[in-house]
Write a protein that holds these residues in place. Structure first.
Motif, PDB file in Angstrom:
ATOM      1  N   GLY A  80     -13.215   7.296  -3.128  1.00 49.07           N
ATOM      2  CA  GLY A  80     -12.579   6.155  -2.492  1.00 49.07           C
ATOM      3  C   GLY A  80     -11.284   6.575  -1.831  1.00 49.07           C
ATOM      4  N   LEU A  81     -11.128   6.131  -0.570  1.00 45.60           N
ATOM      5  CA  LEU A  81      -9.915   6.443   0.187  1.00 45.60           C
ATOM      6  C   LEU A  81      -9.203   5.151   0.539  1.00 45.60           C
ATOM      7  N   LEU A  82      -7.936   5.104   0.266  1.00 47.28           N
ATOM      8  CA  LEU A  82      -7.108   3.944   0.556  1.00 47.28           C
ATOM      9  C   LEU A  82      -5.985   4.388   1.474  1.00 47.28           C
ATOM     10  N   THR A  83      -5.806   3.649   2.569  1.00 43.24           N
ATOM     11  CA  THR A  83      -4.698   3.895   3.478  1.00 43.24           C
ATOM     12  C   THR A  83      -3.808   2.664   3.455  1.00 43.24           C
ATOM     13  N   VAL A  84      -2.529   2.860   3.168  1.00 43.83           N
ATOM     14  CA  VAL A  84      -1.580   1.762   3.026  1.00 43.83           C
ATOM     15  C   VAL A  84      -0.443   1.954   4.022  1.00 43.83           C
ATOM     16  N   GLU A  85      -0.182   0.925   4.825  1.00 45.65           N
ATOM     17  CA  GLU A  85       0.945   0.960   5.751  1.00 45.65           C
ATOM     18  C   GLU A  85       2.056   0.088   5.183  1.00 45.65           C
ATOM     19  N   LEU A  86       3.259   0.655   5.125  1.00 48.14           N
ATOM     20  CA  LEU A  86       4.415  -0.024   4.546  1.00 48.14           C
ATOM     21  C   LEU A  86       5.538  -0.158   5.565  1.00 48.14           C
ATOM     22  N   HIS A  87       6.342  -1.203   5.388  1.00 52.25           N
ATOM     23  CA  HIS A  87       7.552  -1.398   6.177  1.00 52.25           C
ATOM     24  C   HIS A  87       8.728  -1.474   5.209  1.00 52.25           C
ATOM     25  N   ILE A  88       9.706  -0.629   5.437  1.00 50.92           N
ATOM     26  CA  ILE A  88      10.902  -0.599   4.600  1.00 50.92           C
ATOM     27  C   ILE A  88      12.042  -1.094   5.486  1.00 50.92           C
ATOM     28  N   GLY A  89      12.198  -2.402   5.550  1.00 50.28           N
ATOM     29  CA  GLY A  89      13.089  -3.038   6.500  1.00 50.28           C
ATOM     30  C   GLY A  89      14.557  -2.709   6.335  1.00 50.28           C
ATOM     31  N   TRP A  90      14.991  -2.461   5.131  1.00 52.54           N
ATOM     32  CA  TRP A  90      16.413  -2.222   4.883  1.00 52.54           C
ATOM     33  C   TRP A  90      16.805  -0.760   5.068  1.00 52.54           C
ATOM     34  N   ALA A  91      15.827   0.141   5.207  1.00 52.22           N
ATOM     35  CA  ALA A  91      16.130   1.572   5.314  1.00 52.22           C
ATOM     36  C   ALA A  91      16.836   1.871   6.634  1.00 52.22           C
ATOM     37  N   THR A  92      17.917   2.607   6.550  1.00 51.28           N
ATOM     38  CA  THR A  92      18.657   2.980   7.755  1.00 51.28           C
ATOM     39  C   THR A  92      18.604   4.476   8.031  1.00 51.28           C
ATOM     40  N   THR A  93      18.045   5.237   7.093  1.00 56.31           N
ATOM     41  CA  THR A  93      17.914   6.683   7.268  1.00 56.31           C
ATOM     42  C   THR A  93      16.595   7.145   6.658  1.00 56.31           C
ATOM     43  N   LEU A  94      16.188   8.358   7.013  1.00 55.67           N
ATOM     44  CA  LEU A  94      15.002   8.938   6.389  1.00 55.67           C
ATOM     45  C   LEU A  94      15.224   9.166   4.895  1.00 55.67           C
ATOM     46  N   LYS A  95      16.469   9.377   4.505  1.00 54.83           N
ATOM     47  CA  LYS A  95      16.787   9.561   3.082  1.00 54.83           C
ATOM     48  C   LYS A  95      16.473   8.282   2.297  1.00 54.83           C
ATOM     49  N   ASP A  96      16.798   7.115   2.854  1.00 57.77           N
ATOM     50  CA  ASP A  96      16.457   5.837   2.211  1.00 57.77           C
ATOM     51  C   ASP A  96      14.937   5.708   2.055  1.00 57.77           C
ATOM     52  N   LYS A  97      14.239   6.038   3.127  1.00 55.42           N
ATOM     53  CA  LYS A  97      12.774   5.948   3.105  1.00 55.42           C
ATOM     54  C   LYS A  97      12.189   6.882   2.046  1.00 55.42           C
ATOM     55  N   ARG A  98      12.656   8.105   2.013  1.00 60.93           N
ATOM     56  CA  ARG A  98      12.131   9.089   1.048  1.00 60.93           C
ATOM     57  C   ARG A  98      12.368   8.642  -0.397  1.00 60.93           C
ATOM     58  N   ARG A  99      13.515   8.024  -0.648  1.00 63.32           N
ATOM     59  CA  ARG A  99      13.805   7.547  -2.005  1.00 63.32           C
ATOM     60  C   ARG A  99      12.796   6.483  -2.432  1.00 63.32           C
ATOM     61  N   VAL A 100      12.519   5.540  -1.535  1.00 58.11           N
ATOM     62  CA  VAL A 100      11.552   4.481  -1.836  1.00 58.11           C
ATOM     63  C   VAL A 100      10.159   5.062  -2.035  1.00 58.11           C
ATOM     64  N   LEU A 101       9.745   5.937  -1.125  1.00 57.46           N
ATOM     65  CA  LEU A 101       8.409   6.517  -1.225  1.00 57.46           C
ATOM     66  C   LEU A 101       8.246   7.379  -2.469  1.00 57.46           C
ATOM     67  N   LYS A 102       9.276   8.138  -2.818  1.00 52.48           N
ATOM     68  CA  LYS A 102       9.193   8.963  -4.032  1.00 52.48           C
ATOM     69  C   LYS A 102       8.983   8.082  -5.254  1.00 52.48           C
ATOM     70  N   SER A 103       9.693   6.968  -5.313  1.00 55.48           N
ATOM     71  CA  SER A 103       9.539   6.037  -6.421  1.00 55.48           C
ATOM     72  C   SER A 103       8.111   5.492  -6.493  1.00 55.48           C
ATOM     73  N   ILE A 104       7.591   5.047  -5.362  1.00 57.96           N
ATOM     74  CA  ILE A 104       6.237   4.487  -5.326  1.00 57.96           C
ATOM     75  C   ILE A 104       5.201   5.544  -5.681  1.00 57.96           C
ATOM     76  N   VAL A 105       5.297   6.706  -5.040  1.00 60.62           N
ATOM     77  CA  VAL A 105       4.317   7.774  -5.257  1.00 60.62           C
ATOM     78  C   VAL A 105       4.324   8.243  -6.710  1.00 60.62           C
ATOM     79  N   ASP A 106       5.490   8.481  -7.276  1.00 63.10           N
ATOM     80  CA  ASP A 106       5.569   8.946  -8.666  1.00 63.10           C
ATOM     81  C   ASP A 106       5.004   7.916  -9.639  1.00 63.10           C
ATOM     82  N   ARG A 107       5.338   6.649  -9.421  1.00 66.85           N
ATOM     83  CA  ARG A 107       4.858   5.589 -10.318  1.00 66.85           C
ATOM     84  C   ARG A 107       3.333   5.444 -10.240  1.00 66.85           C
ATOM     85  N   VAL A 108       2.800   5.395  -9.035  1.00 65.86           N
ATOM     86  CA  VAL A 108       1.354   5.225  -8.860  1.00 65.86           C
ATOM     87  C   VAL A 108       0.599   6.437  -9.395  1.00 65.86           C
TER      88      VAL A 108
END
Length: 93
Positions: free
Chosen positions: A4-32
Motif C-alpha cells: 500500500g502506497l499513501l501520498t499525503v500533501e500538507l500545508h504548513i501555513g505558519w512556517a516562514t523558513t525551511l527550518k520550520d518546515k523540517r521541524r514539523v516534518l521530523k515530528s510527524i515522520v518520527d511519530r508515524v
C-alpha cells in the motif's frame, strides 16, 4: 504480498523558513514511523517552505490490513495541529 502506497500533501501555513518546515516534518515522520511501523519520507516539494508531500508504504498479506493501516496513518497526520492535510491518495499494488 500486498503493498500500500499513501501520498499525503500538507500545508504548513505558519512556517516562514525551511527550518520550520523540517521541524514539523521530523515530528510527524518520527511519530508515524515509531507508532505504526511504516516506511515514511518526504518525497516532493522539498524546496517549498509551506508545502510538503509525504510518501508512506505498508506491506502486508491482506488488503484489508493495508487499507486499515493507511487510514490510521492519515487520521494521525490529520490530527497533528501543526500542518493541514490538503490531499491524500491511496494506491494498492
Amino acid at each position: 504480498m500486498i503493498v500500500g502506497l499513501l501520498t499525503v500533501e500538507l500545508h504548513i501555513g505558519w512556517a516562514t523558513t525551511l527550518k520550520d518546515k523540517r521541524r514539523v516534518l521530523k515530528s510527524i515522520v518520527d511519530r508515524v514511523r515509531s507508532k505504526y511501523n511504516v516506511s515514511i519520507a518526504e518525497v516532493d516539494n522539498q524546496d517549498l517552505w509551506q508545502r510538503a508531500t509525504l510518501g508512506v508504504a505498508v506491506v502486508s498479506n491482506e488488503t484489508s490490513h493495508v487499507n486499515q493501516m493507511l487510514e490510521t496513518v492519515v487520521r494521525s497526520i490529520e490530527a497533528n495541529g501543526e500542518a493541514d492535510l490538503i490531499h491524500y491518495s491511496v494506491e494498492i499494488l
